[in-house]
Design an enzyme around this catalytic site. Structure first.
Site, mmCIF file in Angstrom:
data_model
loop_
_atom_site.group_PDB
_atom_site.id
_atom_site.type_symbol
_atom_site.label_atom_id
_atom_site.label_comp_id
_atom_site.label_asym_id
_atom_site.label_seq_id
_atom_site.Cartn_x
_atom_site.Cartn_y
_atom_site.Cartn_z
ATOM 1 N N HIS A 95 0.821 -1.220 0.000
ATOM 2 C CA HIS A 95 0.000 0.000 0.000
ATOM 3 C C HIS A 95 0.851 1.265 0.000
ATOM 4 O O HIS A 95 0.348 2.340 -0.331
ATOM 5 C CB HIS A 95 -0.986 -0.007 1.170
ATOM 6 C CG HIS A 95 -0.398 0.276 2.519
ATOM 7 N ND1 HIS A 95 -0.079 -0.721 3.415
ATOM 8 C CD2 HIS A 95 -0.074 1.447 3.132
ATOM 9 C CE1 HIS A 95 0.398 -0.182 4.518
ATOM 10 N NE2 HIS A 95 0.422 1.140 4.369
ATOM 11 N N ASP A 125 0.188 -7.621 1.448
ATOM 12 C CA ASP A 125 0.553 -6.206 1.553
ATOM 13 C C ASP A 125 2.066 -6.017 1.655
ATOM 14 O O ASP A 125 2.560 -5.228 2.457
ATOM 15 C CB ASP A 125 -0.136 -5.544 2.748
ATOM 16 C CG ASP A 125 -0.025 -4.016 2.698
ATOM 17 O OD1 ASP A 125 0.098 -3.471 1.584
ATOM 18 O OD2 ASP A 125 -0.031 -3.383 3.766
ATOM 19 N N GLY A 197 3.026 6.384 8.076
ATOM 20 C CA GLY A 197 4.406 6.643 7.670
ATOM 21 C C GLY A 197 5.352 5.567 8.157
ATOM 22 O O GLY A 197 6.433 5.369 7.597
ATOM 23 N N ASN A 198 4.942 4.827 9.216
ATOM 24 C CA ASN A 198 5.735 3.698 9.694
ATOM 25 C C ASN A 198 5.574 2.465 8.812
ATOM 26 O O ASN A 198 6.366 1.523 8.917
ATOM 27 C CB ASN A 198 5.317 3.306 11.114
ATOM 28 C CG ASN A 198 6.064 4.068 12.190
ATOM 29 O OD1 ASN A 198 5.527 5.009 12.759
ATOM 30 N ND2 ASN A 198 7.304 3.675 12.469
ATOM 31 N N SER A 199 4.548 2.452 7.981
ATOM 32 C CA SER A 199 4.278 1.271 7.152
ATOM 33 C C SER A 199 5.503 0.881 6.336
ATOM 34 O O SER A 199 6.094 1.714 5.655
ATOM 35 C CB SER A 199 3.106 1.543 6.206
ATOM 36 O OG SER A 199 1.913 1.685 6.921
ATOM 37 N N LEU A 254 -7.121 -24.405 -5.035
ATOM 38 C CA LEU A 254 -8.061 -25.515 -5.236
ATOM 39 C C LEU A 254 -9.455 -25.023 -5.597
ATOM 40 O O LEU A 254 -10.282 -25.817 -6.046
ATOM 41 C CB LEU A 254 -8.141 -26.383 -3.976
ATOM 42 C CG LEU A 254 -6.914 -27.237 -3.656
ATOM 43 C CD1 LEU A 254 -7.128 -28.011 -2.359
ATOM 44 C CD2 LEU A 254 -6.601 -28.204 -4.798
ATOM 45 N N GLY A 255 -9.743 -23.741 -5.381
ATOM 46 C CA GLY A 255 -11.061 -23.215 -5.730
ATOM 47 C C GLY A 255 -12.153 -23.665 -4.788
ATOM 48 O O GLY A 255 -13.240 -24.048 -5.224
#
Length: 353
Positions: A95, A125, A197-199, A254-255
């Site tokens: 992100h 992510d 901002g730490n992400s 595998l759906g």
């Protein structure tokens, strides 16, 4: 009546007792001071070891103006990243770089450079960047399987774009898998202050070793409220290696849609057992559908794995190699059955714009 000699002996004995008590208390205070200083020094040492390995990330993207569709407006975003290798591979969050046309990496030694996006994985992510710079300081990797609830850690990143910042806390929980942030979750929870901002920043132990990549916070205000989440570094490195090798993360598929079985569900649905996983649907023409699985089937084993929950079954299937045949044991009605399914590659997730 006590004689002077007896009084002297008593006085000397009391003085000795008080002297020993004072010595004991002094020793205790010295030990407390020593451990407080040692703990403070451990924080400082860990921060010093990792400072040059954590970077600030600034992204820029051009988007249609909401006021004038014939013009573009430049959107900026910020985050953090961690230098993993000598040759410039950096881990951050998907992100942080999502939709960016330009990514700028700023190092702790004040150098700045453009970064190239190697690939990202919206399902966890995570994203991998590459910079072409010399004299980089890769972080020392820890083992996130060995951390314990209560262990002290540091969170290092670029909150609100003010510059590299270090906060301290503990591991509050492990294995958080039902937060609802990502498709695949196995978060470390911490009370160290993590803010916007730490992400993509570093979660390190007191030896300065990386144990997690800061990912998200739980907050009603937008700021830190003592509940932050990080991706374990063991998981993140596996994702990074797959992105570098394949350009994306290759997962098995595998759906199937399943729900966990229990006594109440079994009674309500008149099922023969309260164990296993209940198939709620199978994707038409998917691997499970082709193997003959149907809604209301109960799965009791996938290959040799019998202790199935919805989460660990998802993790298990995603770890399977496309092209492999897996044995599935189940119950339909009152009859047991065994079938084989050909694992396919998980279809690519479309990034949310």
């Amino acid at each position: 009546m006590k004689t002077p000699n007896a009084l002297n002996v008593l006085t000397n004995r009391n003085s000795l007792i008080w002297g020993l008590l004072g010595l004991w208390l002094g020793t205790i205070l010295l030990f407390i001071q020593h451990f407080q200083n040692e703990g403070s020094q451990n924080f400082a040492n860990a921060a010093a070891k990792t400072a040059d390995s954590v970077v600030n990330i600034y992204t820029f993207s051009n988007q249609d103006s909401p006021f004038d569709h014939t013009s573009k407006q430049k959107i900026t975003n910020l985050g953090s990243g961690v230098i993993i290798t000598n040759d410039g591979y950096i881990l951050t969050n998907h992100h942080v770089i999502q939709g960016a046309s330009t990514v700028i990496v700023s190092l702790n030694d004040q150098r700045q450079t453009r970064a190239r996006l190697i690939g990202s994985d919206p399902a966890t992510d995570l994203a991998v960047l590459k910079v072409e710079l010399s004299d980089l300081t890769p972080i020392h990797l820890g083992n996130s399987d060995h951390i314990r609830v209560g262990d002290q850690i540091l969170a290092i990143g670029n909150p609100f774009g003010i510059g590299q910042t270090v906060t301290a806390g503990i591991i509050s929980a492990k294995g958080r898998d039902s937060i609802g942030l990502n498709t695949y979750e196995n978060f470390i929870q911490t009370d160290a202050a993590i803010n916007p901002g730490n992400s993509g920043g570093a979660l390190v132990d007191l030896k300065g070793k990386l144990v997690g990549i800061s990912s998200a916070i739980y907050s009603s205000s937008g700021g830190s409220q003592g509940i932050g989440f990080a991706t374990p570094i063991n998981d993140a490195i596996s994702i990074m290696q797959s992105i570098i090798k394949h350009g994306s993360v290759v997962r098995g598929y595998l759906g199937l849609q399943v729900q966990e079985n229990n006594t109440q569900v079994a009674i309500a649905l008149n099922l023969p057992t309260a164990e296993g996983l209940i198939v709620t649907s199978a994707v038409p023409e998917g691997p499970a559908d082709k193997a003959g699985l149907r809604a209301r089937d109960i799965l009791v084993a996938i290959d040799d794995h019998t202790d199935l929950s919805a989460h660990n079954a998802q993790q298990l299937v995603s770890s399977l190699t496309p092209g492999k045949r897996v044995t599935i044991k189940g119950i339909r009605g009152t009859q047991s059955f065994i079938t084989k399914a050909l694992v396919e590659k998980l279809p690519a997730m479309r990034a949310i714009e």
